[in-house]
Structures are given as structure tokens and as C-alpha cells.
Motif scaffolding. Structure first.
Motif, PDB file in Angstrom:
ATOM      1  N   GLU A 116      50.280  45.049  29.707  1.00 33.90           N
ATOM      2  CA  GLU A 116      49.079  45.586  29.059  1.00 33.90           C
ATOM      3  C   GLU A 116      49.324  45.992  27.601  1.00 33.90           C
ATOM      4  OE1 GLU A 116      46.340  45.200  30.454  1.00 33.90           O
ATOM      5  OE2 GLU A 116      46.819  45.072  32.592  1.00 33.90           O
ATOM      6  N   ARG A 265      47.111  37.979  40.518  1.00 34.87           N
ATOM      7  CA  ARG A 265      47.073  38.001  39.055  1.00 34.87           C
ATOM      8  C   ARG A 265      48.129  37.063  38.453  1.00 34.87           C
ATOM      9  NH1 ARG A 265      46.770  43.291  35.087  1.00 34.87           N
ATOM     10  NH2 ARG A 265      47.525  42.287  33.201  1.00 34.87           N
ATOM     11  N   SER A 306      40.033  45.590  39.697  1.00 35.13           N
ATOM     12  CA  SER A 306      38.796  45.669  38.904  1.00 35.13           C
ATOM     13  C   SER A 306      38.815  44.741  37.703  1.00 35.13           C
ATOM     14  CB  SER A 306      38.598  47.093  38.374  1.00 35.13           C
ATOM     15  OG  SER A 306      38.321  47.950  39.427  1.00 35.13           O
ATOM     16  N   LYS A 307      40.004  44.490  37.190  1.00 36.18           N
ATOM     17  CA  LYS A 307      40.118  43.638  36.004  1.00 36.18           C
ATOM     18  C   LYS A 307      39.367  42.322  36.226  1.00 36.18           C
ATOM     19  CE  LYS A 307      43.624  41.957  32.762  1.00 36.18           C
ATOM     20  NZ  LYS A 307      43.537  40.500  32.735  1.00 36.18           N
ATOM     21  N   GLU A 308      39.557  41.757  37.406  1.00 32.68           N
ATOM     22  CA  GLU A 308      38.898  40.479  37.696  1.00 32.68           C
ATOM     23  C   GLU A 308      37.386  40.613  37.712  1.00 32.68           C
ATOM     24  OE1 GLU A 308      41.411  38.210  40.951  1.00 32.68           O
ATOM     25  OE2 GLU A 308      39.718  37.076  40.171  1.00 32.68           O
ATOM     26  N   GLU A 311      36.080  41.310  34.101  1.00 32.17           N
ATOM     27  CA  GLU A 311      36.091  40.106  33.272  1.00 32.17           C
ATOM     28  C   GLU A 311      35.051  39.081  33.738  1.00 32.17           C
ATOM     29  OE1 GLU A 311      40.223  39.018  33.273  1.00 32.17           O
ATOM     30  OE2 GLU A 311      40.698  40.531  31.746  1.00 32.17           O
ATOM     31  N   LYS A 321      35.887  47.857  41.775  1.00 34.02           N
ATOM     32  CA  LYS A 321      35.419  48.498  40.537  1.00 34.02           C
ATOM     33  C   LYS A 321      34.707  49.809  40.889  1.00 34.02           C
ATOM     34  CE  LYS A 321      33.374  48.744  36.188  1.00 34.02           C
ATOM     35  NZ  LYS A 321      32.451  49.851  36.306  1.00 34.02           N
ATOM     36  N   THR A 368      44.762  52.070  30.925  1.00 37.24           N
ATOM     37  CA  THR A 368      44.623  50.673  31.326  1.00 37.24           C
ATOM     38  C   THR A 368      43.161  50.339  31.633  1.00 37.24           C
ATOM     39  OG1 THR A 368      46.868  50.695  32.194  1.00 37.24           O
ATOM     40  CG2 THR A 368      45.436  48.950  33.000  1.00 37.24           C
ATOM     41  N   TYR A 369      42.514  51.252  32.314  1.00 34.63           N
ATOM     42  CA  TYR A 369      41.092  51.030  32.630  1.00 34.63           C
ATOM     43  C   TYR A 369      40.275  50.994  31.343  1.00 34.63           C
ATOM     44  CZ  TYR A 369      37.342  50.920  36.139  1.00 34.63           C
ATOM     45  OH  TYR A 369      36.314  50.531  36.964  1.00 34.63           O
ATOM     46  N   TYR A 372      40.550  47.602  29.895  1.00 36.12           N
ATOM     47  CA  TYR A 372      39.726  46.610  30.584  1.00 36.12           C
ATOM     48  C   TYR A 372      38.250  46.768  30.201  1.00 36.12           C
ATOM     49  CZ  TYR A 372      43.826  45.968  33.692  1.00 36.12           C
ATOM     50  OH  TYR A 372      45.074  45.735  34.208  1.00 36.12           O
TER      51      TYR A 372
END
Ligand SMILES: *[C@@H]1O[C@H](CO)[C@@H](O)[C@H](O)[C@H]1NC(C)=O
Length: 400
Positions: A116, A265, A306-308, A311, A321, A368-369, A372
């Protein structure tokens, strides 16, 4: 749970790794120069990466900077079955035990930090951080090298702790513990899968062959974790080694999801997304547990997955999420949802030992959140207020 574990003194390393991550990410969110309001994040980052060299076990390389350290534990593994090579890895803290479960988590977190925030690190620190990851993964690969078992630990903690000496001088027995089909340890196997998968992305640009080996090995570790389900804490002999220091208090289920999430990932492979979809419920993904540390992966899992969704690719991941949002809301004092406790001075406080592990790991997740969210138009809805990435960063900076 943690309050019952007399292991506070052992958590130094796990704590430091997260602190490194937080330093890196806090640095990243400031404009150059890095020094602001008396906090020299760059210096903190350099020092906490250097810390890992002091924890190194095995034969030390020529470029070792912590020069006061010498070779140690060079015949680790000799006591296992027919004898194997388990040289290397990290000592846990001030003791000389190599606990595989938290060591793998440390490696996962170091890797996640580099993934990250590595681009924001000064180049030489990015390199030192990758070296710290590799010191962990080289060892973890050895723990998988013998078919049918995963070596989960070197050193009997009780005997080791009776003998307070530096590793260069140690003469205590180097007991080796393994998990197998008959005595499963899905938490250590699942975390090892997570660590190797995350690390494979760290090396993808610089050392493709190594990255592929890591990803391949991560898949094997995951398969082992999933097909022989169980917790090492449930076996008498393994329990005697791992507990109460790094007993698997909350079960192995979260590490199966966590391992699958990292494999998803790292590989982009739909199999792992399907695994998460098909097993999420039975493995407790819906229990909203606002914890993140070497034992409990839930909040980290929610942020990672949640990243997925953020995005915009994976609608099936929406519930992660939502769980990540509700975790974040517990950290925002202005929100109306139930809150995490803060000390009068404003530090995150959770009952039990080693409070700083929560402060640092949660700060990492906040940053990190925030990262994102920044890449999207998403915000966090906390009842009647909506929270954006700047608020999360501010919250993390206060903790640092
Ligand atoms: C794994 O542990 C068991 C029990 O201590 C032992 O009998 C066996 O030899 C070990 N296997 C290896 C490959 O070291």
C-alpha cells in the motif's frame, strides 16, 4: 481473551511491524518534508524496519546493519523427525522462540504495508522493508518443504523463558513442532498462505521467479489449511508449545478467509473469490467482530476484501464493505453508532494486554481504508454522518 494470556512481553515484534506500517503510511499522507509537528515519521520508519534485523535468527548476511547481532540457531530443525533445515526466520521478542503463527502474520503485515505504501517510502527503506519480508518468507518456505507437515514452531517456550540469554549463546533444546493431517493447524497454515501470497506481490517487479515460488507455495499452504481443518490449540502436544503465548483463541476460520482473500488479491483467481462467497457464512464472515491482530483477522479481512468492491468490480463483496464501514464507524467519536473506548488522552483502548497492538493495527486499517476510499467516490456512512478519507487519516495521525 487476551487478558488471560501471560504473553504481553512477547508481542513486541508484532507490535513493531504494525508501527512500521503506520509510520510508512503516515509519512505517505504528508507532503515532503516528512517532519511535521515534531514527529519525524521518516526516522521512525527507518528505525522500526531496522528493528527486524535485530530479531533475525540464522546465519546473518554480509549487509546486516544490526552488527551487534551474530549467527544463531543455525542448526534449527535438526530436532525434527529425520532432521530438516529450519534455519532463519525471526525470534519472537526478547526470547528465542520462533512462533510460526505470529511470525507469518508479521510477514503478511510487512508485505501489506509495502504494497500500500511502499511507493511512498524512500527507495532505500523500500528495499530494507522488502529484505525484512524476505527474511520471513525464506523461513516460511522452509516450514513447508517437508511433505505432509507444516513446521509451526522452533523452541519450547517454557524452557526457553527459563533461560534468559541471547540467541548467540543459547544452549536450550530447540524443540520442533509440526502440524499435519492428524494434528491440524489451519490458523498457522492459513496465515502462512496469506503471508506468502501477500509477499509474492512485493517481489513481483523485482524478482519474478521468487514471486512465483511464493504464490505457488501460498496455494499449497492454503490447500493444506483448508483440507485439514482444525486449530493447533486443540492438540495436547501442540498446545503445550503454542499456548498460552500464541494460543489460537478465536479459531482458525478467520485465517481460512484471510488466506483466501490474499490469494484472491495476489492471483486474481476467481476460485478464491468463490471460496470466500461459498464459505464466508460458515467461517464467520458475518459476525461483525471489530478486532484485528495476530489472532483475529476480521476487521483486516473486511478492509482487504472491500478493496475489490470499492474499485467497482465485485458486487458480491458488498457485505464486506458494509462490515468494514461499521468497524470504521466505531472509531469515529462523532458517529452515533456504538464506540470503541478511548483513553482520556484520546488513545484507542481495548481491555486486555498489549494495548498498543490494537492502536497500531487499527491505525493501519484507517490509513489503508482511507487510501481505498480516495480512489473512489465512496464514503463511510455512520448513521447520520458521512465520513471521508480525510477524517480517517486525521484519526490515525492522532493515534500515531
Ligand atoms: C511431526 O511431529 C510428530 C510428533 O512430534 C513426529 O512424530 C514427527 O516425526 C514429526 N514429523 C516431522 C516430519 O518432523
Amino acid at each position: 481473551e487476551m487478558a488471560s494470556a501471560p504473553a504481553h512481553h512477547l508481542r513486541v515484534r508484532v507490535l513493531l511491524v504494525v508501527l512500521c506500517a503506520v509510520s510508512a503510511s503516515a509519512s505517505a499522507s504528508f507532503p515532503w518534508p516528512w517532519k511535521r509537528s515534531g514527529h519525524d515519521y521518516r526516522d521512525a520508519l527507518a528505525k522500526c524496519i531496522l528493528f527486524f534485523e535485530g530479531q533475525r535468527s540464522g546465519r546473518l548476511p554480509a549487509d546486516q546493519r544490526a552488527a551487534w547481532r551474530g549467527d544463531s540457531g543455525v542448526s534449527d530443525g535438526r530436532a525434527a523427525g529425520a532432521g530438516v533445515d529450519l534455519e532463519g526466520g525471526y525470534y519472537d521478542a526478547g526470547d528465542n522462540v520462533k512462533f510460526g503463527f505470529p511470525m507469518a502474520f508479521t510477514t503478511t503485515m510487512l508485505s501489506w504495508s509495502v504494497l500500500e505504501f511502499g511507493d511512498d517510502m524512500p527507495r532505500e527503506e523500500r528495499r530494507h522493508a522488502a529484505d525484512a519480508v524476505r527474511w520471513g518468507t525464506d523461513y516460511l518456505l522452509k516450514t513447508l518443504a517437508h511433505p505432509g507437515v507444516i513446521f509451526m514452531q522452533v523452541g519450547d517456550p517454557w524452557k526457553d523463558h527459563e533461560c534468559w540469554e541471547r540467541p548467540e549463546d543459547m544452549d536450550t533444546e530447540r524443540t520442533v513442532y509440526n502440524v499435519s493431517a492428524g494434528r491440524p493447524g489451519s490458523e498457522v497454515a492459513g496465515e502462512t498462505a496469506a503471508a506468502l501470497a501477500a509477499a509474492s506481490m512485493v517481489f513481483r517487479d523485482g524478482d519474478r521467479e521468487y514471486a512465483e515460488l511464493l504464490l505457488d507455495s501460498a496455494k499449497k499452504a492454503f490447500e493444506f489449511a483448508d483440507s485439514h481443518r482444525g486449530a493447533y490449540s486443540d492438540d495436547m502436544d501442540l498446545r503445550a508449545g503454542g499456548c498460552p503465548f500464541y494460543c489460537d483463541f478465536n479459531g482458525y476460520q478467520d485465517e481460512l478467509l484471510w488466506g483466501a482473500a490474499w490469494l484472491r488479491r495476489a492471483s486474481g483467481d476467481d476460485t478464491f473469490r468463490e471460496y470466500i462467497q461459498n464459505n464466508g457464512k460458515t467461517l464467520g464472515a458475518e459476525d461483525s467482530i471489530n478486532e484485528f491482530g495476530w489472532d483475529n483477522k476480521h476487521a483486516g479481512l473486511n478492509v482487504l476484501i472491500s478493496k475489490e468492491f470499492i474499485e467497482g468490480e465485485a458486487l458480491s463483496m458488498q457485505s464486506y464493505k458494509e462490515s468494514a464501514d461499521s468497524f470504521i464507524c466505531t472509531l469515529i467519536p462523532e458517529s452515533s453508532s456504538p464506540h470503541i473506548q478511548y483513553t482520556p488522552g484520546g488513545m484507542i483502548y481495548k481491555p486486555g494486554g498489549s494495548n498498543m497492538q490494537h492502536v497500531t493495527s487499527i491505525s493501519f486499517l484507517l490509513l489503508t481504508y482511507a487510501k481505498y476510499l480516495t480512489k473512489s467516490s465512496h464514503t463511510v456512512n455512520c448513521g447520520d454522518i458521512s465520513v471521508g478519507p480525510d477524517t480517517l487519516r486525521l484519526q490515525a495521525k492522532k493515534q500515531v
